[in-house]
Enzyme design. Structure first.
Site, PDB file in Angstrom:
ATOM      1  N   CYS A 385       0.838  -1.199   0.000  1.00 48.66           N
ATOM      2  CA  CYS A 385       0.000   0.000   0.000  1.00 48.66           C
ATOM      3  C   CYS A 385       0.877   1.255   0.000  1.00 48.66           C
ATOM      4  O   CYS A 385       1.503   1.555  -0.990  1.00 48.66           O
ATOM      5  CB  CYS A 385      -0.992  -0.039   1.151  1.00 48.66           C
ATOM      6  N   HIS A 511      -3.696  -5.065   0.137  1.00 51.17           N
ATOM      7  CA  HIS A 511      -3.157  -5.651   1.379  1.00 51.17           C
ATOM      8  C   HIS A 511      -3.245  -7.172   1.333  1.00 51.17           C
ATOM      9  O   HIS A 511      -4.239  -7.741   1.789  1.00 51.17           O
ATOM     10  CB  HIS A 511      -3.949  -5.142   2.581  1.00 51.17           C
ATOM     11  N   GLU A 513      -1.836  -9.170   3.183  1.00 49.85           N
ATOM     12  CA  GLU A 513      -1.753  -9.736   4.541  1.00 49.85           C
ATOM     13  C   GLU A 513      -3.125 -10.068   5.132  1.00 49.85           C
ATOM     14  O   GLU A 513      -3.226 -10.892   6.032  1.00 49.85           O
ATOM     15  CB  GLU A 513      -0.986  -8.780   5.474  1.00 49.85           C
TER      16      GLU A 513
HETATM   17  N1  GLN Z   1      -1.596   6.741   2.441  1.00 50.67           N
HETATM   18  C1  GLN Z   1      -1.945   5.943   1.372  1.00 50.67           C
HETATM   19  C2  GLN Z   1      -3.306   6.197   0.766  1.00 50.67           C
HETATM   20  O1  GLN Z   1      -4.223   6.616   1.424  1.00 50.67           O
HETATM   21  C3  GLN Z   1      -1.755   4.490   1.751  1.00 50.67           C
HETATM   22  C4  GLN Z   1      -2.640   3.957   2.804  1.00 50.67           C
HETATM   23  C5  GLN Z   1      -2.184   2.644   3.353  1.00 50.67           C
HETATM   24  O2  GLN Z   1      -0.985   2.348   3.299  1.00 50.67           O
HETATM   25  N2  GLN Z   1      -3.100   1.870   3.881  1.00 50.67           N
HETATM   26  O3  GLN Z   1      -3.464   5.982  -0.379  1.00 50.67           O
END
Ligand code: GLN
Length: 536
Positions: A385, A511, A513
């Protein structure tokens, strides 16, 4: 239509006893006997969902496939049971009150005084029974957050009391307590357990099964004493002793006959129920416990002081390491403290680097330094992410030469906005903010590392973010060896990037995970660990 049975798990004496693990273990053992099971968590806090909670305070925010921001216990449930949970599996007091207040505003209560009993308790019971009402489940196991005696959990305990009357034998209460060991007296003490069972009784609820958390074996004699004091059958008093891995807990609870006692109490003839098939589970636990050689992974993130903030990532690494016959040696590195000067020292001995998700500016520079080091030194690296976003920015800065490359999340005036927000998202943001949440499809390009790893071209993965890779830069990235290997076709969004010339350098906007489980560890994590131990 199945007749669903309801098991409640409450906790006493202290918090952090591992109620979630015990609830998940009950689920696992019943599932292993062929029953259809789900786990649910009721959280007594007033937040409508945990999405706004600081990870430092409450650990990771877990995300379900249907896009619900949930308590991290749902992660345990999915990892243990290997079945997906949804919005209905996690309810907070805030959401209960919000629904009741909305109903009141609509006039649904026809002028009645709206009260905790029956209106709040009815709404709690409706949420508990909603899971069973579809007739597909044999068991719903509901964990009640907090500790018995807390003001916040009173309406939940009251709802359990009422359900006991409604459901009769189809309702069972498992109470988890703590038996402290007094080193000076060399004795285990059951008094706190007696008090916590009494406190439950004062609220009209009699526990059926007591699970005693302990650091030392509890004797049969002591169990009999607890049974006598607490109004519980002696065979329904069992211990849950400290173990090096949470994945041992279901096996230990099986030895304690937790599943047998639960089933017997709920009216089952044991001889008519298949025994629990824990073969795959046991094989995993043995791999985990027998692994001798280490794999050393650095997790670079800004919430590392509370490892629970990265619960699912850490568990995914544990699964993947065990499947690769390695013992995970995890180095949690605070991204704020990493810079170009000290990065070599910090990452010198690691086999792989994970750059963690996160929001906002803090710790970004440390992530850039770690990524540059991993990229230049051919160290396997997974960016998740925000990790993928920082991978893109680092590449734009140091390979493409855009010194000012950035994300518009960090700097709105950035000229080379490699990570940006989509126009449609901008509009929603102006209206108060929204995230891309839950599972989205991703098409993987043939011939890429990602394709080899997943072994298929169509996948679905969970998201929780607002910002995206800016496609204006894609051509230039690809020409320079950082290719997009996964894409969301509906919105034309980059989901996976990988560096062709590198041993293993992959960034994912989603994600992975959240969907790694004990019997089905996530292929990205397995492959990442495999790359990390290669040539070693
Ligand atoms: N800050 C980033 C976004 O909002 C990533 C968010 C995250 O890593 N969950 O796109």
């Amino acid at each position: 239509m199945k007749e669903t049975k309801y098991i409640f798990v409450t906790g006493g004496v202290t918090s952090s006893l591992g109620k979630g693990i015990i609830a998940a273990s009950i689920g696992k053992l019943l599932q292993a006997r062929g029953f259809a099971v789900t786990n649910q968590k009721l959280d007594p806090y007033i937040n409508v969902d945990p999405g706004t909670l600081n990870p430092y305070e409450h650990g990771e925010c877990y995300v379900t496939v249907d896009g619900h921001e949930a308590d991290l216990d749902l992660g345990h449930y999915e990892r243990f049971l290997n079945v997906e949970t949804h919005r209905e599996n996690n309810v907070t007091t805030g959401r209960i009150y919000q629904t009741v207040i909305n109903k009141e505003r609509r006039g649904d209560y026809l002028g009645k005084t709206v009260q905790i009993i029956p209106h709040i308790t009815d709404e709690i019971k409706r949420n508990i029974k909603a899971l069973g009402s579809k007739g597909q489940l044999d068991f719903v196991i509901t964990e009640i957050g907090g500790t018995v005696g807390d003001i916040e959990s009173l309406p939940y305990i009251e709802s359990v009391r009422q359900l006991r009357w409604e459901l009769g034998k189809n309702c069972l209460i498992v109470h988890l307590t703590y038996v402290p060991y007094l080193a000076a007296a060399k004795e285990l003490k059951t008094k706190p357990t007696q008090h916590s069972v009494k406190s439950l009784q004062e609220q009209g609820v009699q526990a059926d099964v007591l699970v005693l958390r302990t650091e030392h074996t509890i004797s049969q004699e002591m169990r009999r004493k607890v049974a006598l004091f607490c109004n519980v059958e002696p065979n329904a008093v069992m211990q849950s002793i400290d173990v090096p891995t949470i994945y041992r807990v279901p096996l230990n609870m099986q030895l304690e006959k937790l599943d047998e006692v639960v089933l017997t109490k709920m009216g089952f003839e044991l001889s008519a129920v298949p025994s629990a098939n824990m073969v795959n589970w046991t094989a995993f636990v043995e791999k985990l416990e027998n692994a001798k050689e280490e794999v050393k992974i650095a997790l670079v993130g800004k919430y590392v002081q509370l490892p629970d903030a990265y619960k699912s990532i850490i568990e995914s690494l544990i699964h993947a390491s065990a499947y690769n016959h390695r013992k995970l040696k995890l180095d949690l590195i605070l991204s704020d403290k990493v810079d170009d000067e000290n990065v070599a020292k910090k990452l010198k001995n690691v086999d792989g680097v994970i750059v963690a998700p996160g929001f906002g500016q803090r710790g970004m520079d440390g992530k850039f330094a770690a990524l540059k080091y991993a990229r230049e030194n051919n160290i396997p690296c997974l960016g998740i992410c925000m990790g993928m976003q920082t991978m893109s920015i680092e590449f734009a800065r140091n390979v493409l030469g855009y010194e000012d490359a950035n994300s518009t999340e960090i700097d709105e005036k950035t000229v080379h906005n490699v990570v940006d927000i989509m126009d449609e998202q901008k509009n929603v943001l102006n209206l108060g903010g929204s995230m891309r949440l839950g599972a989205y499809k991703c098409k993987i390009k043939k011939g890429t590392k990602a394709c080899r790893i997943y072994g298929k071209e169509h996948i679905s993965e969970r998201h929780r973010h607002r910002f995206e890779f800016n496609n204006e830069y894609l051509d230039e990235f690809e020409k320079n060896g950082m290719i997009c290997s996964g894409i969301n076709l509906e919105s034309d969004l980059v989901e996976i990037i990988e560096l062709e010339s590198h041993k293993w350098y992959i960034g994912v906007q989603f994600h992975p995970e959240y969907s790694s489980t004990v019997v089905e560890p996530h292929p990205l994590f397995i492959s990442f660990i495999k790359a990390a131990i290669e040539d070693k």
